[in-house]
Design a protein around this motif. Structure first.
Motif, PDB file in Angstrom:
ATOM      1  N   ALA A 184       0.820  -1.208   0.000  1.00 58.06           N
ATOM      2  CA  ALA A 184       0.000   0.000   0.000  1.00 58.06           C
ATOM      3  C   ALA A 184       0.855   1.261   0.000  1.00 58.06           C
ATOM      4  CB  ALA A 184      -0.933   0.005   1.211  1.00 58.06           C
ATOM      5  N   LEU A 185       2.163   1.091   0.284  1.00 56.90           N
ATOM      6  CA  LEU A 185       3.043   2.255   0.430  1.00 56.90           C
ATOM      7  C   LEU A 185       4.230   2.260  -0.523  1.00 56.90           C
ATOM      8  CD1 LEU A 185       3.242   2.403   4.338  1.00 56.90           C
ATOM      9  CD2 LEU A 185       1.777   3.791   2.842  1.00 56.90           C
ATOM     10  N   VAL A 186       4.656   1.111  -1.004  1.00 58.13           N
ATOM     11  CA  VAL A 186       5.918   1.011  -1.751  1.00 58.13           C
ATOM     12  C   VAL A 186       5.720   0.263  -3.069  1.00 58.13           C
ATOM     13  CG1 VAL A 186       8.312   0.190  -1.712  1.00 58.13           C
ATOM     14  CG2 VAL A 186       7.234   1.025   0.413  1.00 58.13           C
ATOM     15  N   ASP A 187       6.089   0.902  -4.164  1.00 63.46           N
ATOM     16  CA  ASP A 187       6.103   0.285  -5.490  1.00 63.46           C
ATOM     17  C   ASP A 187       7.544   0.058  -5.937  1.00 63.46           C
ATOM     18  OD1 ASP A 187       3.303   0.408  -5.628  1.00 63.46           O
ATOM     19  OD2 ASP A 187       3.341   2.403  -6.525  1.00 63.46           O
ATOM     20  N   PHE A 188       7.703  -0.604  -7.073  1.00 63.13           N
ATOM     21  CA  PHE A 188       9.034  -0.903  -7.601  1.00 63.13           C
ATOM     22  C   PHE A 188       9.121  -0.509  -9.074  1.00 63.13           C
ATOM     23  CE2 PHE A 188       9.009  -3.153  -3.747  1.00 63.13           C
ATOM     24  CZ  PHE A 188      10.313  -3.436  -3.391  1.00 63.13           C
ATOM     25  N   GLN A 189      10.347  -0.177  -9.482  1.00 63.48           N
ATOM     26  CA  GLN A 189      10.636   0.172 -10.872  1.00 63.48           C
ATOM     27  C   GLN A 189      11.490  -0.939 -11.467  1.00 63.48           C
ATOM     28  OE1 GLN A 189      13.248   3.687 -11.691  1.00 63.48           O
ATOM     29  NE2 GLN A 189      11.541   4.364 -12.967  1.00 63.48           N
ATOM     30  N   LEU A 190      10.937  -1.641 -12.438  1.00 65.85           N
ATOM     31  CA  LEU A 190      11.632  -2.773 -13.046  1.00 65.85           C
ATOM     32  C   LEU A 190      12.617  -2.272 -14.089  1.00 65.85           C
ATOM     33  CD1 LEU A 190      11.801  -5.912 -13.317  1.00 65.85           C
ATOM     34  CD2 LEU A 190      10.132  -5.687 -15.174  1.00 65.85           C
ATOM     35  N   ASP A 191      13.906  -2.491 -13.846  1.00 65.55           N
ATOM     36  CA  ASP A 191      14.925  -2.221 -14.854  1.00 65.55           C
ATOM     37  C   ASP A 191      15.235  -3.550 -15.519  1.00 65.55           C
ATOM     38  OD1 ASP A 191      17.410  -1.831 -16.232  1.00 65.55           O
ATOM     39  OD2 ASP A 191      17.735  -0.017 -15.041  1.00 65.55           O
ATOM     40  N   GLY A 210       2.924  -9.398  -9.126  1.00 66.02           N
ATOM     41  CA  GLY A 210       1.770  -8.669  -9.629  1.00 66.02           C
ATOM     42  C   GLY A 210       2.014  -7.189  -9.814  1.00 66.02           C
ATOM     43  N   ASN A 211       1.144  -6.397  -9.205  1.00 62.47           N
ATOM     44  CA  ASN A 211       1.202  -4.959  -9.465  1.00 62.47           C
ATOM     45  C   ASN A 211       2.168  -4.198  -8.575  1.00 62.47           C
ATOM     46  OD1 ASN A 211      -0.128  -5.037  -7.051  1.00 62.47           O
ATOM     47  ND2 ASN A 211      -1.961  -3.973  -7.744  1.00 62.47           N
ATOM     48  N   ARG A 212       3.164  -4.864  -7.994  1.00 59.04           N
ATOM     49  CA  ARG A 212       4.196  -4.133  -7.241  1.00 59.04           C
ATOM     50  C   ARG A 212       5.060  -3.293  -8.179  1.00 59.04           C
ATOM     51  NH1 ARG A 212       5.493  -5.735  -2.177  1.00 59.04           N
ATOM     52  NH2 ARG A 212       6.131  -3.547  -2.012  1.00 59.04           N
ATOM     53  N   PHE A 213       5.193  -3.723  -9.436  1.00 61.46           N
ATOM     54  CA  PHE A 213       6.018  -3.011 -10.405  1.00 61.46           C
ATOM     55  C   PHE A 213       5.141  -2.061 -11.211  1.00 61.46           C
ATOM     56  CE2 PHE A 213       8.501  -6.773  -9.457  1.00 61.46           C
ATOM     57  CZ  PHE A 213       9.794  -6.260  -9.350  1.00 61.46           C
ATOM     58  N   LYS A 214       5.320  -0.763 -10.993  1.00 57.71           N
ATOM     59  CA  LYS A 214       4.495   0.258 -11.631  1.00 57.71           C
ATOM     60  C   LYS A 214       5.242   1.057 -12.699  1.00 57.71           C
ATOM     61  CE  LYS A 214       0.694  -0.210  -9.143  1.00 57.71           C
ATOM     62  NZ  LYS A 214      -0.539  -0.724  -9.739  1.00 57.71           N
ATOM     63  N   ALA A 254      -0.158  -5.647 -18.193  1.00 55.38           N
ATOM     64  CA  ALA A 254      -1.112  -6.647 -17.707  1.00 55.38           C
ATOM     65  C   ALA A 254      -1.222  -6.660 -16.188  1.00 55.38           C
ATOM     66  CB  ALA A 254      -0.721  -8.035 -18.211  1.00 55.38           C
ATOM     67  N   VAL A 255      -0.170  -6.179 -15.499  1.00 55.59           N
ATOM     68  CA  VAL A 255      -0.201  -6.149 -14.035  1.00 55.59           C
ATOM     69  C   VAL A 255      -0.280  -4.716 -13.502  1.00 55.59           C
ATOM     70  CG1 VAL A 255       0.943  -8.372 -13.773  1.00 55.59           C
ATOM     71  CG2 VAL A 255       2.332  -6.291 -13.896  1.00 55.59           C
ATOM     72  N   GLY A 256      -0.634  -3.773 -14.375  1.00 50.86           N
ATOM     73  CA  GLY A 256      -0.877  -2.415 -13.906  1.00 50.86           C
ATOM     74  C   GLY A 256       0.288  -1.455 -13.987  1.00 50.86           C
ATOM     75  N   MET A 257       1.302  -1.764 -14.799  1.00 49.10           N
ATOM     76  CA  MET A 257       2.427  -0.839 -14.955  1.00 49.10           C
ATOM     77  C   MET A 257       1.988   0.366 -15.781  1.00 49.10           C
ATOM     78  SD  MET A 257       6.271  -1.735 -16.297  1.00 49.10           S
ATOM     79  CE  MET A 257       6.579  -2.893 -14.954  1.00 49.10           C
ATOM     80  N   HIS A 258       2.397   1.559 -15.331  1.00 52.27           N
ATOM     81  CA  HIS A 258       1.906   2.792 -15.946  1.00 52.27           C
ATOM     82  C   HIS A 258       2.973   3.603 -16.683  1.00 52.27           C
ATOM     83  CE1 HIS A 258      -1.817   2.122 -13.875  1.00 52.27           C
ATOM     84  NE2 HIS A 258      -1.297   2.304 -12.684  1.00 52.27           N
ATOM     85  N   TYR A 259       4.237   3.535 -16.221  1.00 55.65           N
ATOM     86  CA  TYR A 259       5.238   4.478 -16.700  1.00 55.65           C
ATOM     87  C   TYR A 259       6.451   3.745 -17.267  1.00 55.65           C
ATOM     88  CZ  TYR A 259       2.296   7.525 -13.923  1.00 55.65           C
ATOM     89  OH  TYR A 259       1.211   8.191 -13.401  1.00 55.65           O
TER      90      TYR A 259
END
Length: 289
Positions: A184-191, A210-214, A254-259
């Motif tokens: 609920a507080l921390v997301d991740f950036q997949l490189d 899942g949607n941890r990677f935004k 598919a898992v909610g990545m936006h940027y």
């Protein structure tokens, strides 16, 4: 074959298998809003921020990710001034990597970012650690910073480099951070570059977490390394290596990545701006933007 090359070649076989194999995700990506991490053109930004933003906007980039430069994340401008400058060239500052700072300093930065509608503050670096418990402490700190961001209407994120995918005390630090932070507080950036070159499967991470990677950083991976000692020895422009970006982007969406941000520090052109152009030209050709 030395140990380093053996590990690299093993990683490439693992990555190629994962990328070429069947996936639960669709192959074709929905068009994205193209972004770029400004570290890629840091010398140009330091010399002429306005002129560099003008060129990036003309290429077709629409979103920016900044970082803690010598001139700050707003490049010597106030937050409102930088927002207006970027908007004049069709660009929006979505996120930034930040330099190490206290929680009080971070709170101030979050307030500045929120004042111009930014979406993310991202920790870009922790560094290798001798014991896995250090990453558990980092996870606690991330939760605190995530709460600060939430208070300001932002999101907090972490960007793993290579070291979180190297075992420490028999565990992968990136997994510890994912498992010990509050979704609920921390997301991740997949490189995807670092994930693949360390022998991990980006699709497996997207499926498990899942949607941890935004957010995503995008650069391609050569089949073979450049001469030993070269900076980012296996990095190359998008479309020049082994990565299937339409498939990767679709998996993220598919898992909610936006940027999605182009980010590269080794170039195959005379200037970083030419490499920036090559990358967005690839995306346009592949109808990703």
């Amino acid at each position: 074959m030395n140990r380093r090359n053996f590990l690299y070649n093993t990683a490439m076989l693992t990555a190629a298998s994962a990328i070429a194999g069947k996936s639960a995700f669709a192959e074709a990506a929905t068009a994205i809003t193209p972004g770029i991490q400004l570290y890629m053109v840091k010398e140009d930004m330091a010399r002429d921020a306005a002129g560099t933003l003008k060129q990036l906007g003309a290429m077709g980039y629409r979103q920016l990710e900044s970082y803690g430069s010598d001139k700050g994340i707003f490049w010597g401008y106030t937050p409102a001034e930088f927002k207006k400058l970027a908007a004049g060239y069709g660009l929006t500052l979505v996120s930034t990597h930040y330099n190490p700072c206290t929680l009080a300093e971070f709170d101030q930065l979050a307030g500045q970012a929120a004042s111009i509608g930014m979406k993310y503050l991202i920790c870009p670096w922790l560094g290798p650690q001798p014991h896995i418990d250090a990453f558990k402490h980092f996870a606690d700190d991330f939760n605190k910073r995530g709460a600060i961001c939430k208070k300001h209407g932002l999101r907090f994120g972490y960007h793993p480099h290579d070291y979180p995918y190297k075992p420490v005390d028999g565990q992968l630090p990136v997994n510890v951070l994912l498992d010990h932070t509050d979704p609920a507080l921390v997301d991740f950036q997949l490189d995807v570059y670092y994930t693949v070159t360390e022998g991990q499967d980006p699709y497996a991470y997207l499926k498990k977490y899942g949607n941890r990677f935004k957010l995503m950083h995008m650069r391609d991976v050569l089949k073979q390394r450049l001469p030993k000692g070269s900076e980012e020895e296996s990095a190359c422009d998008m479309g020049q290596g082994i990565l299937n970006f339409p498939k990767l982007i679709a998996a993220g969406q598919a898992v909610g990545m936006h940027y999605f941000f182009v980010e590269q520090s080794r170039f195959y052109h005379e200037t970083p701006l030419q490499s920036a152009k090559a990358n967005i030209s690839y995306m346009q050709k592949m109808r990703l933007v």
